[in-house]
Scaffold this motif. Structure first.
Motif, short mmCIF file in Angstrom:
data_model
loop_
_atom_site.label_atom_id
_atom_site.label_comp_id
_atom_site.label_asym_id
_atom_site.label_seq_id
_atom_site.Cartn_x
_atom_site.Cartn_y
_atom_site.Cartn_z
N GLU A 248 25.73 41.23 33.82
CA GLU A 248 25.93 39.91 33.22
C GLU A 248 27.38 39.47 33.36
O GLU A 248 28.31 40.22 33.04
N LEU A 249 27.57 38.26 33.83
CA LEU A 249 28.90 37.66 33.95
C LEU A 249 29.14 36.64 32.83
O LEU A 249 30.24 36.50 32.33
N LEU A 250 28.06 35.94 32.49
CA LEU A 250 28.13 34.90 31.45
C LEU A 250 26.91 35.06 30.56
O LEU A 250 25.78 35.03 31.05
N ARG A 251 27.15 35.23 29.28
CA ARG A 251 26.05 35.42 28.34
C ARG A 251 26.11 34.31 27.30
O ARG A 251 27.01 34.26 26.48
N CYS A 252 25.16 33.39 27.38
CA CYS A 252 25.10 32.26 26.45
C CYS A 252 26.43 31.51 26.39
O CYS A 252 26.93 31.17 25.32
N GLY A 253 27.00 31.28 27.57
CA GLY A 253 28.24 30.51 27.66
C GLY A 253 29.51 31.30 27.47
O GLY A 253 30.60 30.75 27.60
N LYS A 254 29.40 32.60 27.16
CA LYS A 254 30.59 33.43 26.92
C LYS A 254 30.77 34.44 28.06
O LYS A 254 29.82 35.13 28.43
N LEU A 255 31.99 34.51 28.56
CA LEU A 255 32.29 35.45 29.64
C LEU A 255 32.19 36.89 29.14
O LEU A 255 32.67 37.22 28.05
N THR A 256 31.55 37.74 29.94
CA THR A 256 31.53 39.16 29.64
C THR A 256 32.76 39.81 30.28
O THR A 256 33.52 39.16 31.01
N ALA A 257 32.96 41.11 30.02
CA ALA A 257 34.07 41.83 30.64
C ALA A 257 33.96 41.79 32.16
O ALA A 257 34.96 41.61 32.87
N GLU A 258 32.73 41.92 32.68
CA GLU A 258 32.52 41.86 34.12
C GLU A 258 32.82 40.47 34.65
O GLU A 258 33.39 40.32 35.75
N GLY A 259 32.49 39.45 33.90
CA GLY A 259 32.78 38.09 34.31
C GLY A 259 34.27 37.83 34.37
O GLY A 259 34.77 37.20 35.33
N ARG A 260 35.00 38.29 33.37
CA ARG A 260 36.46 38.11 33.37
C ARG A 260 37.09 38.88 34.53
O ARG A 260 38.05 38.40 35.16
N ARG A 261 36.57 40.08 34.81
CA ARG A 261 37.13 40.87 35.91
C ARG A 261 36.92 40.16 37.25
O ARG A 261 37.82 40.10 38.09
N LEU A 262 35.70 39.61 37.43
CA LEU A 262 35.41 38.92 38.69
C LEU A 262 36.29 37.69 38.85
O LEU A 262 36.81 37.42 39.95
N ALA A 264 39.26 37.26 37.59
CA ALA A 264 40.63 37.72 37.85
C ALA A 264 40.79 38.14 39.31
O ALA A 264 41.78 37.80 39.96
N GLU A 265 39.80 38.85 39.83
CA GLU A 265 39.86 39.27 41.23
C GLU A 265 39.84 38.06 42.16
O GLU A 265 40.58 38.02 43.15
N ASN A 266 39.02 37.09 41.83
CA ASN A 266 38.92 35.91 42.67
C ASN A 266 40.21 35.10 42.65
O ASN A 266 40.67 34.60 43.68
N ALA A 267 40.81 34.99 41.46
CA ALA A 267 42.07 34.26 41.35
C ALA A 267 43.17 34.96 42.12
O ALA A 267 43.98 34.32 42.80
N ALA A 268 43.21 36.30 42.05
CA ALA A 268 44.23 37.06 42.77
C ALA A 268 44.06 36.93 44.27
O ALA A 268 45.03 36.92 45.03
N SER A 269 42.81 36.81 44.72
CA SER A 269 42.56 36.76 46.17
C SER A 269 43.04 35.46 46.79
O SER A 269 43.24 35.38 48.00
N THR A 270 43.23 34.41 45.98
CA THR A 270 43.70 33.15 46.53
C THR A 270 45.21 33.16 46.74
O THR A 270 45.73 32.33 47.47
N GLY A 271 45.89 34.05 46.07
CA GLY A 271 47.33 34.17 46.24
C GLY A 271 48.14 33.23 45.40
O GLY A 271 49.36 33.38 45.26
N ASP A 272 47.51 32.20 44.78
CA ASP A 272 48.27 31.26 43.96
C ASP A 272 47.67 31.10 42.57
O ASP A 272 48.01 30.17 41.85
N GLY A 273 46.74 31.99 42.24
CA GLY A 273 46.18 31.95 40.89
C GLY A 273 45.09 30.93 40.70
O GLY A 273 44.60 30.73 39.61
N THR A 274 44.67 30.26 41.77
CA THR A 274 43.59 29.27 41.64
C THR A 274 42.30 29.90 42.11
O THR A 274 42.28 30.93 42.78
N MET A 275 41.20 29.25 41.79
CA MET A 275 39.90 29.77 42.17
C MET A 275 39.62 29.47 43.63
O MET A 275 39.86 28.38 44.12
#
Length: 281
Positions: A248-262, A264-275
């Motif tokens: 689960e990434l999003l449970r009833c509109g709330k981010l799970t720990a896995e969702g926040r991790r994903l 964060a990884e996606n933001a880091a992969s852009t190099g400028d903190g954006t999605m």
């Protein structure tokens, strides 16, 4: 109270009101005279116009009553057909083209009362090179989820590198939406068609089997639609199995720990903190 019972009482009320109105028009013509502006000492022409107005008023009232009765009968008939289908377990099976699926599934989702369960098991996200009807479907579905807050929408997405960015966009869009949940399911990255069956279930009444052979359409059809409560209930149980196997990434509109991790990884992969943006409409 059943819909048919409510409609019947409404019909009775309409008939009683119409009857009372006709009695009033017949025994109290001064009411019509007041409505039409008939003077106290009318001439022959004014009396004729008054009589014509009274007849037209009664005819209009009768026509309106008949129209209302027939309209309400149609409502009762639709309710009767639905109850009959539930009682005898009528089953409807249709083969659908890709375009038919997107159109009909969206229409059914817009009429849903409780839960819409969606599976997306393609290895790649929706893209800008898709047909227009597919682009319209994803755009309209996202709007529907935001608008129809009383219906729960759950979406399972296949975990692939290509789908990560799209999943992150959905997390950003639906975070805070209590009716939205998203999960990633593990499937083989090297095989286009997953082992799991891509099922869509609405209100335990309707079920769709999507991409039965392949995600691309070969021939006249790609998917199968089934309207049967017993089968839809079984497919709902199967969907729960898939959901339980997913992260689960999003449970009833709330981010799970896995969702926040994903995210964060996606933001880091852009190099400028954006999605990073998925190649979608």
């Amino acid at each position: 109270m059943k819909v048919a019972g409510v409609v019947t009482w409404i019909q009775v009320a309409i008939v009683l009101v119409a009857f009372a109105a006709n009695i009033a028009l017949a025994y109290f013509p001064s009411l019509v005279g007041a409505l039409t502006g008939l003077p106290d000492d009318p001439d022959a022409r004014q009396i004729l116009e008054f009589q014509i107005s009274a007849i037209c008023l009664q005819f209009g009232l009768l026509t309106g009553v008949i129209g209302a009765i027939f309209a309400l009968e149609a409502v009762k008939s639709d309710d009767f057909r639905e109850n009959l289908k539930r009682l005898v377990g009528i089953i409807q099976v249709k083969k659908l083209s890709s375009e038919d699926f997107y159109r009909e599934f969206y229409h059914a989702a817009s009429k849903a009362k409780h839960v819409v369960n969606i599976s997306y098991l393609a290895p790649d996200p929706p893209g800008k090179h898709d047909h227009q009807y597919k682009k319209d479907y994803y755009k309209n579905l996202q709007t529907l989820i935001c608008r129809n807050s009383k219906v729960t929408f759950r979406r399972i997405i296949r975990r692939t590198d290509e789908n990560y960015a799209w999943a992150c966009e959905l997390l950003r869009e639906f975070e805070g939406r209590a009716n939205a949940s998203i999960a990633l399911i593990n499937e083989s990255d090297s095989t286009a068609n997953p082992a799991a069956l891509s099922v869509q279930v609405i209100d335990s009444r309707f079920a769709w089997f999507v991409a039965v052979k392949d995600h691309d359409q070969y021939g006249d059809w790609r998917d199968i639609f089934v309207e049967n409560e017993q089968l839809a209930e079984a497919m709902g149980i199967y969907y729960e199995r898939l959901w339980d196997r997913s992260d689960e990434l999003l449970r009833c509109g709330k981010l799970t720990a896995e969702g926040r991790r994903l995210l964060a990884e996606n933001a880091a992969s852009t190099g400028d903190g954006t999605m990073a943006s998925a190649d979608q409409p």
